[in-house]
Design a protein around this motif. Sequence first.
Motif, short mmCIF file in Angstrom:
data_model
loop_
_atom_site.label_atom_id
_atom_site.label_comp_id
_atom_site.label_asym_id
_atom_site.label_seq_id
_atom_site.Cartn_x
_atom_site.Cartn_y
_atom_site.Cartn_z
N ASP A 213 -11.26 -4.66 -13.50
CA ASP A 213 -10.50 -3.57 -14.10
C ASP A 213 -11.44 -2.71 -14.94
OD1 ASP A 213 -8.22 -4.64 -12.94
OD2 ASP A 213 -7.81 -5.92 -14.69
N LEU A 214 -11.12 -1.41 -15.04
CA LEU A 214 -11.96 -0.47 -15.77
C LEU A 214 -11.13 0.29 -16.79
CD1 LEU A 214 -14.02 1.04 -12.79
CD2 LEU A 214 -14.77 -0.71 -14.40
N ASN A 215 -11.76 0.60 -17.91
CA ASN A 215 -11.14 1.42 -18.95
C ASN A 215 -11.30 2.90 -18.59
OD1 ASN A 215 -10.41 -0.81 -20.64
ND2 ASN A 215 -12.57 -0.97 -21.27
N PRO A 216 -10.57 3.79 -19.29
CA PRO A 216 -10.70 5.23 -18.99
C PRO A 216 -12.12 5.76 -19.15
CG PRO A 216 -8.70 4.85 -20.24
CD PRO A 216 -9.43 3.54 -20.22
N ASP A 217 -12.95 5.13 -20.01
CA ASP A 217 -14.33 5.60 -20.17
C ASP A 217 -15.28 4.99 -19.16
OD1 ASP A 217 -14.25 3.01 -21.07
OD2 ASP A 217 -15.33 3.39 -22.95
N GLY A 218 -14.78 4.17 -18.20
CA GLY A 218 -15.60 3.59 -17.16
C GLY A 218 -16.14 2.21 -17.48
N SER A 219 -15.89 1.70 -18.66
CA SER A 219 -16.38 0.37 -19.02
C SER A 219 -15.46 -0.70 -18.44
CB SER A 219 -16.47 0.24 -20.54
OG SER A 219 -15.18 0.43 -21.12
N LEU A 220 -15.96 -1.95 -18.39
CA LEU A 220 -15.20 -3.06 -17.83
C LEU A 220 -14.11 -3.49 -18.81
CD1 LEU A 220 -18.01 -5.27 -16.25
CD2 LEU A 220 -16.20 -4.05 -15.03
N ALA A 221 -12.92 -3.69 -18.29
CA ALA A 221 -11.80 -4.23 -19.08
C ALA A 221 -11.64 -5.70 -18.72
CB ALA A 221 -10.52 -3.46 -18.80
N GLY A 222 -12.62 -6.54 -19.09
CA GLY A 222 -12.61 -7.96 -18.75
C GLY A 222 -13.70 -8.27 -17.75
N PHE A 257 -18.99 2.98 -15.44
CA PHE A 257 -19.04 3.82 -14.25
C PHE A 257 -18.71 5.27 -14.62
CE2 PHE A 257 -18.33 -0.44 -12.74
CZ PHE A 257 -19.08 -0.53 -11.59
N ASP A 258 -19.36 6.19 -13.91
CA ASP A 258 -19.14 7.62 -14.11
C ASP A 258 -18.21 8.10 -13.00
OD1 ASP A 258 -19.21 10.25 -14.84
OD2 ASP A 258 -21.26 10.62 -14.18
N LEU A 259 -16.90 8.21 -13.29
CA LEU A 259 -15.88 8.57 -12.32
C LEU A 259 -14.99 9.66 -12.88
CD1 LEU A 259 -14.98 4.93 -11.22
CD2 LEU A 259 -16.44 6.53 -9.99
N PRO A 260 -14.34 10.48 -12.04
CA PRO A 260 -13.51 11.58 -12.54
C PRO A 260 -12.31 11.08 -13.33
CG PRO A 260 -13.28 11.33 -10.15
CD PRO A 260 -14.40 10.46 -10.56
N PRO A 261 -12.11 11.57 -14.57
CA PRO A 261 -11.01 11.07 -15.40
C PRO A 261 -9.64 11.37 -14.81
CG PRO A 261 -12.64 12.25 -16.73
CD PRO A 261 -12.98 12.51 -15.32
N LYS A 262 -9.47 12.50 -14.13
CA LYS A 262 -8.15 12.85 -13.59
C LYS A 262 -7.67 11.84 -12.56
CE LYS A 262 -7.06 16.97 -12.51
NZ LYS A 262 -7.00 18.32 -11.91
N LEU A 263 -8.60 11.18 -11.88
CA LEU A 263 -8.23 10.20 -10.85
C LEU A 263 -8.30 8.77 -11.39
CD1 LEU A 263 -10.19 11.75 -7.82
CD2 LEU A 263 -7.82 12.16 -8.51
N TYR A 264 -8.04 8.59 -12.67
CA TYR A 264 -8.15 7.26 -13.29
C TYR A 264 -7.17 6.27 -12.66
CZ TYR A 264 -7.91 3.54 -16.78
OH TYR A 264 -7.91 2.33 -17.41
N ASN A 265 -6.01 6.76 -12.27
CA ASN A 265 -5.04 5.86 -11.66
C ASN A 265 -5.51 5.33 -10.30
OD1 ASN A 265 -3.12 6.11 -13.74
ND2 ASN A 265 -2.32 8.01 -12.86
N GLY A 266 -6.53 5.95 -9.74
CA GLY A 266 -7.06 5.48 -8.47
C GLY A 266 -8.23 4.53 -8.59
N TRP A 267 -8.83 4.40 -9.79
CA TRP A 267 -9.97 3.49 -9.94
C TRP A 267 -9.89 2.56 -11.15
CZ3 TRP A 267 -12.42 4.46 -14.57
CH2 TRP A 267 -12.31 5.74 -15.11
N LYS A 268 -8.75 2.51 -11.80
CA LYS A 268 -8.66 1.60 -12.96
C LYS A 268 -8.51 0.15 -12.52
CE LYS A 268 -3.66 2.28 -13.65
NZ LYS A 268 -2.65 2.71 -14.64
N HIS A 269 -7.99 -0.12 -11.30
CA HIS A 269 -7.86 -1.49 -10.79
C HIS A 269 -8.59 -1.57 -9.45
CE1 HIS A 269 -5.06 -2.45 -13.94
NE2 HIS A 269 -4.18 -1.52 -13.52
N ILE A 270 -9.75 -2.24 -9.41
CA ILE A 270 -10.49 -2.48 -8.18
C ILE A 270 -10.12 -3.89 -7.74
CG2 ILE A 270 -12.75 -2.49 -7.08
CD1 ILE A 270 -11.92 0.21 -8.28
#
Length: 280
Positions: A213-222, A257-270
């Motif tokens: 899982d990733l936070n909105p700033d791209g860091s790992l959430a666990g 990770f450097d990912l687009p913030p608007k698409l956070y709902n698409g990369w917050k759970h890998i």
Amino acid sequence: MSTAVLTSSRNALGLRSDERIGLIVAGIAHVAIIAALAISALRAPSVVPPPERVTVNLSEDVGLDSTAAQVAPEAKASVSDRIGEEPTPPKPKAEEPRPAPPKPAPPKPAPPRPAPKQAPAKPVVSPKTSSIQPKPRPTTAPPPKKPGASRIGDNFLGGKGDKADANALVAASQIGSSDKASLKEAINRQIKPYWQPPSGAEADELRTYLAFDLNPDGSLAGDPRLVRQTGVTDANKPQASRHVELAIRAVRRAAPFDLPPKLYNGWKHITNWEFKWTPQ
């Protein structure tokens, strides 16, 4: 007969044949020369005509006056500006009146002097408190409110709609397939420099799948989690656990990770990211 005599006399002298031939030729040549000289002497000499005589007279008296005919000088033709009329002398030009000298310009008025600046009003000092009190400012009373009027201003949405739309998150259901492919490529490009699979027998058949899982700033959430592993054989079983450790380390080192913030709902759970052997 003379030739025979010479020949007989030379034969008597004991000459060779070639010498005899040369002697005969020389004798014949001498005879030919003598005959040619005799013929040229008998010819009459050519007569050259004498040159003509030229008579020259010398004169001692020279005249000082020229006796040649004199040529009369050409008369100049009269020139006139008009045909059939005598030229008239030009009239003298009348003197033009001289222009009057320009009048002096009136003196320019002096620029107005700036008005003296007024000194700012001094604050009023109360004799009782001896403290500086600010000068009261005139205030205008707000217009009376109409009954039933709304307390919200007319421009309460001014300037907020654009920012809200720019920073609004796109719902996961609205993320298209092209955006999902771009997100997958961006994550793979950032993990690849840190992923180094183990080497060994049949190690290229191992497949490790992680979830993180990733936070909105791209860091790992666990911590990343192992979902499953495939391709394990008796030959590569010693490298299976090492394969998982290296996959988890690659995710940790690639974050944030450097990912687009608007698409956070698409990369917050890998949920199912694959790690496999790739040729270098």
